[in-house]
Design a protein around this motif. Sequence first.
Motif, PDB file in Angstrom:
ATOM      1  N   PHE A  72      15.753  36.646  34.152  1.00 38.77           N
ATOM      2  CA  PHE A  72      16.147  37.335  33.147  1.00 38.77           C
ATOM      3  C   PHE A  72      17.017  36.563  32.181  1.00 38.77           C
ATOM      4  CE2 PHE A  72      19.351  37.982  36.279  1.00 38.77           C
ATOM      5  CZ  PHE A  72      20.576  37.376  35.798  1.00 38.77           C
ATOM      6  N   ASP A  73      17.124  37.104  30.898  1.00 40.94           N
ATOM      7  CA  ASP A  73      17.903  36.474  29.906  1.00 40.94           C
ATOM      8  C   ASP A  73      18.341  37.499  29.114  1.00 40.94           C
ATOM      9  OD1 ASP A  73      18.602  34.755  27.947  1.00 40.94           O
ATOM     10  OD2 ASP A  73      16.849  34.039  27.108  1.00 40.94           O
ATOM     11  N   VAL A  74      19.686  37.581  29.071  1.00 38.88           N
ATOM     12  CA  VAL A  74      20.508  38.736  28.333  1.00 38.88           C
ATOM     13  C   VAL A  74      21.745  37.808  27.649  1.00 38.88           C
ATOM     14  CG1 VAL A  74      20.294  40.229  30.327  1.00 38.88           C
ATOM     15  CG2 VAL A  74      22.066  38.815  30.556  1.00 38.88           C
ATOM     16  N   GLN A  88      22.750  40.132  24.889  1.00 33.96           N
ATOM     17  CA  GLN A  88      23.570  41.183  25.073  1.00 33.96           C
ATOM     18  C   GLN A  88      24.834  40.703  25.667  1.00 33.96           C
ATOM     19  OE1 GLN A  88      20.395  40.872  26.187  1.00 33.96           O
ATOM     20  NE2 GLN A  88      19.719  42.276  24.647  1.00 33.96           N
ATOM     21  N   PRO A 108      24.103  34.193  31.527  1.00 39.05           N
ATOM     22  CA  PRO A 108      23.212  35.155  31.051  1.00 39.05           C
ATOM     23  C   PRO A 108      21.681  34.628  31.179  1.00 39.05           C
ATOM     24  CG  PRO A 108      25.016  34.575  29.488  1.00 39.05           C
ATOM     25  CD  PRO A 108      25.035  33.552  30.691  1.00 39.05           C
TER      26      PRO A 108
END
Length: 297
Positions: free
Chosen positions: A217-219, A222, A241
């Motif tokens: 994942f790549d947040v 956010q 992240p």
Amino acid sequence: MFANYLIGLREGLEAALVVSILIAYLVKVGRQDRLVLVGGGVALAVAVSVGFGALLTYTSTTLLADFRSQEIFGGTMSAIAVLFVTWMVFWMRRTARGMRAELDGRLASALELGAFAVALTAFLAVAREGLETALFFWSAVQAAGSTTTPVIGFSLGIVTAVVLAWLLYRRSVRLNLARFFTWTGAGLIVIAAGVLAYAVHDLQEGGVIGGLGTLAFDVSDQISPGSWYGALLKGVFNFTPQTTVAQAIAWTAYLVPVMAVFFLGHRLRSGQPSQPSQPGPAGAAGQVPPIPSESTS
């Protein structure tokens, strides 16, 4: 800072309790003249542990010149640190009940052998904790990506542990050590999971493990690494992240089974009818602080 504070508090209190047991035994048998030898052995153990941490830092920053070697070294040491801290968490739970008797027996034999044996007993009792703590703290600092804040947190944890151990020794405070070591042990397992994920990332950058560009994942949009909540997640859980699939697998594969075994074992031992429910005779332990027991409530 919190993660390193917890490391210093938990590991520091373990070592401080060991020292207090040794001191209490010498006082009980009237051999206060040997206290200076215990102090010398403890001081040497602390010095060796600090030197070990400095050696790790020197090796990773100076002896290893190329980036790939540094990443492989850092990842390998972090993985070893996770193994050691996991073993120590479970070892403390399994042997805590008989720790006082074991240390008393070793020190009694050392008193018969002479001054060197007394100092060596104190050194070995503390050095094991110190070396493991130095390795795990060094790995946590590498994972945090900074030097000043983790050192401050760790130092505050050590100071708190020493003060708390002294108050326990003087019977000035009461602390449910079984519950304390249970919850701090769980906290260390969470921190160790983050360190393991960091170790995997280092080994990926070193080329030992593939999948560096395959993200779970790549947040980043956010959760900014520069935000206060990003820093909090990084400091406590070593959360990044951008997490690779290998990191996510390692984190989950470690945390879930280890935490389950940790608490399941605690419940099974707590439910054994053979565990004594009443405390021992008053004063039987002299001034030795209570050692965590699974039967303590």
